[in-house]
Write a protein that holds these residues in place. Structure first.
Motif, PDB file in Angstrom:
ATOM      1  N   ILE A  50     -11.754  98.421 -32.255  1.00 42.05           N
ATOM      2  CA  ILE A  50     -10.852  97.711 -33.156  1.00 42.05           C
ATOM      3  C   ILE A  50     -10.447  98.557 -34.369  1.00 42.05           C
ATOM      4  CG2 ILE A  50     -12.516  96.411 -34.615  1.00 42.05           C
ATOM      5  CD1 ILE A  50      -9.638  94.687 -32.908  1.00 42.05           C
ATOM      6  N   ARG A  51     -11.398  99.345 -34.891  1.00 42.77           N
ATOM      7  CA  ARG A  51     -11.078 100.263 -35.990  1.00 42.77           C
ATOM      8  C   ARG A  51     -11.668 101.628 -35.656  1.00 42.77           C
ATOM      9  NH1 ARG A  51     -11.386  95.349 -38.035  1.00 42.77           N
ATOM     10  NH2 ARG A  51     -13.592  95.308 -37.570  1.00 42.77           N
ATOM     11  N   PHE A 163      -0.917  95.713 -35.320  1.00 44.58           N
ATOM     12  CA  PHE A 163      -2.042  96.584 -35.689  1.00 44.58           C
ATOM     13  C   PHE A 163      -3.127  96.653 -34.627  1.00 44.58           C
ATOM     14  CE2 PHE A 163      -2.400  92.310 -37.524  1.00 44.58           C
ATOM     15  CZ  PHE A 163      -3.548  91.855 -36.877  1.00 44.58           C
ATOM     16  N   GLN A 201      -9.818  85.282 -27.743  1.00 43.89           N
ATOM     17  CA  GLN A 201      -9.070  85.961 -28.826  1.00 43.89           C
ATOM     18  C   GLN A 201      -8.093  85.006 -29.478  1.00 43.89           C
ATOM     19  OE1 GLN A 201      -9.803  88.681 -30.078  1.00 43.89           O
ATOM     20  NE2 GLN A 201     -10.974  89.732 -28.490  1.00 43.89           N
ATOM     21  N   PRO A 290      -7.643  83.434 -38.961  1.00 42.78           N
ATOM     22  CA  PRO A 290      -7.276  84.715 -39.584  1.00 42.78           C
ATOM     23  C   PRO A 290      -5.860  84.703 -40.142  1.00 42.78           C
ATOM     24  CG  PRO A 290      -8.368  85.074 -37.491  1.00 42.78           C
ATOM     25  CD  PRO A 290      -8.068  83.606 -37.563  1.00 42.78           C
ATOM     26  N   GLN A 292      -4.657  87.483 -42.129  1.00 38.97           N
ATOM     27  CA  GLN A 292      -4.318  88.926 -42.138  1.00 38.97           C
ATOM     28  C   GLN A 292      -3.609  89.347 -43.417  1.00 38.97           C
ATOM     29  OE1 GLN A 292      -5.965  90.067 -39.877  1.00 38.97           O
ATOM     30  NE2 GLN A 292      -5.822  88.860 -38.011  1.00 38.97           N
ATOM     31  N   ARG A 304       2.905  88.719 -36.368  1.00 35.17           N
ATOM     32  CA  ARG A 304       1.930  87.633 -36.245  1.00 35.17           C
ATOM     33  C   ARG A 304       2.561  86.314 -35.794  1.00 35.17           C
ATOM     34  NH1 ARG A 304      -3.389  87.705 -35.615  1.00 35.17           N
ATOM     35  NH2 ARG A 304      -3.760  85.949 -37.004  1.00 35.17           N
ATOM     36  N   ASP A 330      -9.696  86.315 -41.593  1.00 36.65           N
ATOM     37  CA  ASP A 330      -9.728  87.785 -41.546  1.00 36.65           C
ATOM     38  C   ASP A 330      -8.563  88.290 -42.402  1.00 36.65           C
ATOM     39  OD1 ASP A 330     -11.697  87.583 -39.598  1.00 36.65           O
ATOM     40  OD2 ASP A 330     -10.382  88.164 -37.935  1.00 36.65           O
ATOM     41  N   ILE A 332      -6.509  91.964 -43.701  1.00 40.62           N
ATOM     42  CA  ILE A 332      -6.355  93.422 -43.613  1.00 40.62           C
ATOM     43  C   ILE A 332      -5.691  93.912 -44.899  1.00 40.62           C
ATOM     44  CG2 ILE A 332      -5.217  95.316 -42.401  1.00 40.62           C
ATOM     45  CD1 ILE A 332      -5.366  93.688 -39.835  1.00 40.62           C
ATOM     46  N   PHE A 361     -10.942  93.884 -44.101  1.00 35.57           N
ATOM     47  CA  PHE A 361     -10.899  95.243 -43.556  1.00 35.57           C
ATOM     48  C   PHE A 361      -9.797  96.062 -44.212  1.00 35.57           C
ATOM     49  CE2 PHE A 361     -11.563  92.058 -40.164  1.00 35.57           C
ATOM     50  CZ  PHE A 361     -12.874  92.340 -39.836  1.00 35.57           C
ATOM     51  N   MET A 362      -9.995  97.402 -44.205  1.00 36.10           N
ATOM     52  CA  MET A 362      -8.903  98.305 -44.554  1.00 36.10           C
ATOM     53  C   MET A 362      -8.126  98.563 -43.276  1.00 36.10           C
ATOM     54  SD  MET A 362      -9.630 101.536 -46.882  1.00 36.10           S
ATOM     55  CE  MET A 362     -11.351 101.833 -46.726  1.00 36.10           C
ATOM     56  N   SER A 364      -6.608 100.266 -40.251  1.00 38.65           N
ATOM     57  CA  SER A 364      -6.952 101.496 -39.540  1.00 38.65           C
ATOM     58  C   SER A 364      -5.975 101.643 -38.364  1.00 38.65           C
ATOM     59  CB  SER A 364      -8.403 101.354 -39.035  1.00 38.65           C
ATOM     60  OG  SER A 364      -8.696 102.242 -38.002  1.00 38.65           O
ATOM     61  N   ARG A 366      -4.354 102.398 -34.964  1.00 39.46           N
ATOM     62  CA  ARG A 366      -4.916 102.514 -33.620  1.00 39.46           C
ATOM     63  C   ARG A 366      -3.857 103.052 -32.659  1.00 39.46           C
ATOM     64  NH1 ARG A 366      -9.539 102.748 -32.507  1.00 39.46           N
ATOM     65  NH2 ARG A 366      -8.966 104.442 -33.835  1.00 39.46           N
TER      66      ARG A 366
HETATM   67  N1  SAM Z   1      -7.967  87.551 -32.029  1.00 35.92           N
HETATM   68  C1  SAM Z   1      -8.318  87.390 -33.347  1.00 35.92           C
HETATM   69  C2  SAM Z   1      -7.100  87.102 -34.201  1.00 35.92           C
HETATM   70  O1  SAM Z   1      -5.994  87.076 -33.769  1.00 35.92           O
HETATM   71  O2  SAM Z   1      -7.272  86.901 -35.371  1.00 35.92           O
HETATM   72  C3  SAM Z   1      -9.115  88.546 -33.926  1.00 35.92           C
HETATM   73  C4  SAM Z   1      -9.264  89.765 -33.169  1.00 35.92           C
HETATM   74  S1  SAM Z   1      -9.900  91.182 -33.913  1.00 35.92           S
HETATM   75  C5  SAM Z   1     -11.224  91.514 -32.865  1.00 35.92           C
HETATM   76  C6  SAM Z   1     -10.711  90.757 -35.394  1.00 35.92           C
HETATM   77  C7  SAM Z   1     -10.028  91.210 -36.641  1.00 35.92           C
HETATM   78  O3  SAM Z   1     -10.033  92.616 -36.751  1.00 35.92           O
HETATM   79  C8  SAM Z   1      -8.567  90.857 -36.777  1.00 35.92           C
HETATM   80  O4  SAM Z   1      -8.357  89.514 -37.121  1.00 35.92           O
HETATM   81  C9  SAM Z   1      -8.101  91.802 -37.850  1.00 35.92           C
HETATM   82  O5  SAM Z   1      -8.284  91.266 -39.132  1.00 35.92           O
HETATM   83  C10 SAM Z   1      -9.030  93.001 -37.668  1.00 35.92           C
HETATM   84  N2  SAM Z   1      -8.288  94.149 -37.128  1.00 35.92           N
HETATM   85  C11 SAM Z   1      -7.715  94.250 -35.918  1.00 35.92           C
HETATM   86  N3  SAM Z   1      -7.095  95.444 -35.796  1.00 35.92           N
HETATM   87  C12 SAM Z   1      -7.289  96.097 -36.962  1.00 35.92           C
HETATM   88  C13 SAM Z   1      -6.878  97.364 -37.457  1.00 35.92           C
HETATM   89  N4  SAM Z   1      -6.144  98.194 -36.718  1.00 35.92           N
HETATM   90  N5  SAM Z   1      -7.265  97.725 -38.707  1.00 35.92           N
HETATM   91  C14 SAM Z   1      -8.013  96.890 -39.470  1.00 35.92           C
HETATM   92  N6  SAM Z   1      -8.417  95.683 -39.056  1.00 35.92           N
HETATM   93  C15 SAM Z   1      -8.059  95.277 -37.813  1.00 35.92           C
END
Ligand code: SAM
Ligand code: SF4
Length: 480
Positions: A50-51, A163, A201, A290, A292, A304, A330, A332, A361-362, A364, A366
């Protein structure tokens, strides 16, 4: 001779549950789970992409496997999950210590792949599937407290948030047969578990259609021999089972069990789900939603599918249906193009919602994601870090406020285990998912994990509540 497997899980709750499915598949192949890599014949790392930092941690751990292999020449090492899917042969070629690479939809092929590994060859299967749900596999619970368990209800994701790497590593979204979900929850209840968390998810887009093989209830015996639920929606009542229907089916099938779920998606969360949550006492009053970002411009670039106003409308709907519902999120910090004003909107959104808890989270970047292809990762790291620190500081205040609001109230708490800080105390959770610490002894009786108690909350911090036990509840919860 029994073969021993050690499975180490990284990342989300789904990975933890996937490891249990893997243990279930390997149990049939003669493997018993063990508690450390040192005792194992096979070490499996179930990984997260994920990061970048999450991947880095696993790459370091893979390097450590060289020491173990030096001591145990027969040891085999496998990489499972999202990194296996994303890095594939690269892992086998660049990390000589790795014998096996298996993606999230290929775990059924583990026995054949291990046979190949046993002959000294390397093995890989990273094929993604449109159908695989591991529906009938009985997971072997790892690291269990015997009280709470995860049940995966769907796999993959079709959302393509700009992201996020998940759609690339876990493939297309598919829902699991509701009857197998209900059967797994009943089995957990029969084995003494008191709480399940239904995982996906985006649980709000759970859909099971008749053409997926839905069997009408009452038409012949069920696979698990159990009776259909006494009331509420039966599969024949509708050709489609959506998430609200599924929640109700589970709530009725295991009325003494607490039910949680994760993760909701703001664009798909319906009032029908909220009404079902409000109707049943055994569905916990807690939603992870979440956000974001608090800025509609950023949300648009994130793909989103909702605006700030839409999100706030969903929060209002939650409060309307369940005034006592806890909400977590969540966030970002520093997504592509995020301005100081966008960041301020995130802070103001946090204040307006008053989140109980948040994962922060910061951003990141991908590989392969929409953002990596389309937008510049243009917020400098120091700026991302500063914004993240502001978000964390604000959340700490909000959590402390929410928790302080519980002081003086009487809450029903499910005891999960012994407190990490004191052997004289136990920890459990209230319906809002807040950790509650209580004394281990109640009127000369030692409280056991799996007991429902009523506790008066006496004090709070931003991370937990302390309480006095009033009484034990024998009949755990009553369905509304
Ligand atoms: N499916 C869930 C949703 O839609 O909210 C969450 C999936 S993900 C495993 C969990 C969290 O990781 C996300 O809600 C997002 O905040 C964070 N995340 C995902 N990609 C990221 C990235 N590239 N950089 C930072 N945080 C990220
Ligand atoms: Fe990733 Fe978005 Fe799917 Fe969540 S909903 S897994 S953030 S693509």
């Amino acid at each position: 001779m029994q073969k021993k497997v050690y499975i180490e899980s990284y990342g989300c709750q789904m990975n933890v549950n996937d490891s249990e499915v893997v243990a279930g598949i390997l149990a049939k192949d003669g493997y018993t789970p063990v508690q450390s890599a040192e005792e194992a014949d096979l070490v499996l790392l179930n990984t997260c992409s994920i990061r970048e930092k999450a991947e880095y941690t696993v790459l370091q751990r893979i390097n450590e496997m060289n020491n173990l292999k030096a001591r145990n020449k027969d040891l085999k090492v496998g990489v499972l999950g999202c990194m296996a899917e994303r890095m594939r042969e690269d892992l086998l070629e660049k990390k000589k210590v790795v014998d096996l690479v298996v993606g999230p939809d290929a775990y059924r092929t583990l026995p054949e792949l291990l046979e190949k590994v046993g002959t000294g060859q390397k093995a890989v299967n990273v094929l993604l599937s449109r159908e695989e749900t591991y529906g009938e596999i009985v997971p072997v619970r790892l690291d269990t407290n015997g009280v709470t368990a995860f049940v995966t209800i769907m796999r993959g994701c079709d959302n393509m948030c700009a992201f996020c790497v998940v759609p690339f590593t876990r493939g297309r979204e598919r829902s699991r047969d509701p009857e197998s979900i209900v059967a797994e929850c009943r089995d957990l209840w029969a084995r003494g578990y008191k709480e399940v968390t239904l995982l996906g998810q985006n649980v709000d887009s759970y859909t099971w259609r008749e053409e997926n093989g839905l069997r009408a209830a009452g038409h012949g015996p069920r696979a698990d021999g159990a009776l259909p639920a006494a009331r509420g929606p039966q599969p024949e009542a509708s050709a489609t089972v959506d998430f609200a229907d599924l929640l109700e089916m589970v709530a009725l099938a295991v009325p003494g069990m607490r039910i949680r779920y994760s993760t909701s998606h703001p664009k798909d969360m319906t009032d029908k789900v909220l009404a079902v949550m409000a109707r049943y006492d055994n569905i916990c009053k807690y939603i992870h939603l979440p956000v974001q970002s608090g800025s509609s411009d950023v949300l648009k670039r994130m793909n989103r599918g909702y605006t700030r106003e839409w999100y706030l409308d969903r929060i209002a709907a939650i409060r309307r249906h369940m005034p006592d519902c806890a909400i977590s999120t969540d966030i970002i910090a520093g997504f592509c193009g995020e301005t100081e004003e966008d960041h301020q909107q995130t802070l103001s959104m946090m204040g307006m919602v008053g989140y109980d808890m948040a994962f922060m989270f910061m951003y990141s970047e991908r590989p392969k994601t929409l953002a990596a292809r389309k937008y510049a990762d243009d917020v400098p790291t120091e700026e991302k870090s500063r914004r993240l620190q502001e978000i964390i500081a604000l959340q700490k205040e909000l959590s402390a406020q929410r928790m302080a609001g519980y002081v003086g109230q009487v809450h029903e708490v499910l005891i999960e285990g012994v407190s990490k800080r004191s052997a004289e105390h136990l920890y459990g959770r209230n319906t809002q998912n807040a950790v509650v610490i209580v004394p281990r002894m109640h009127a000369a009786t030692e409280l056991m994990p799996g007991t429902f108690i009523r506790a008066r909350i006496t004090s709070s911090t931003s991370g937990s509540l302390q309480g006095d036990v009033l009484d034990m509840i024998n009949e755990p919860l009553v369905v509304a």
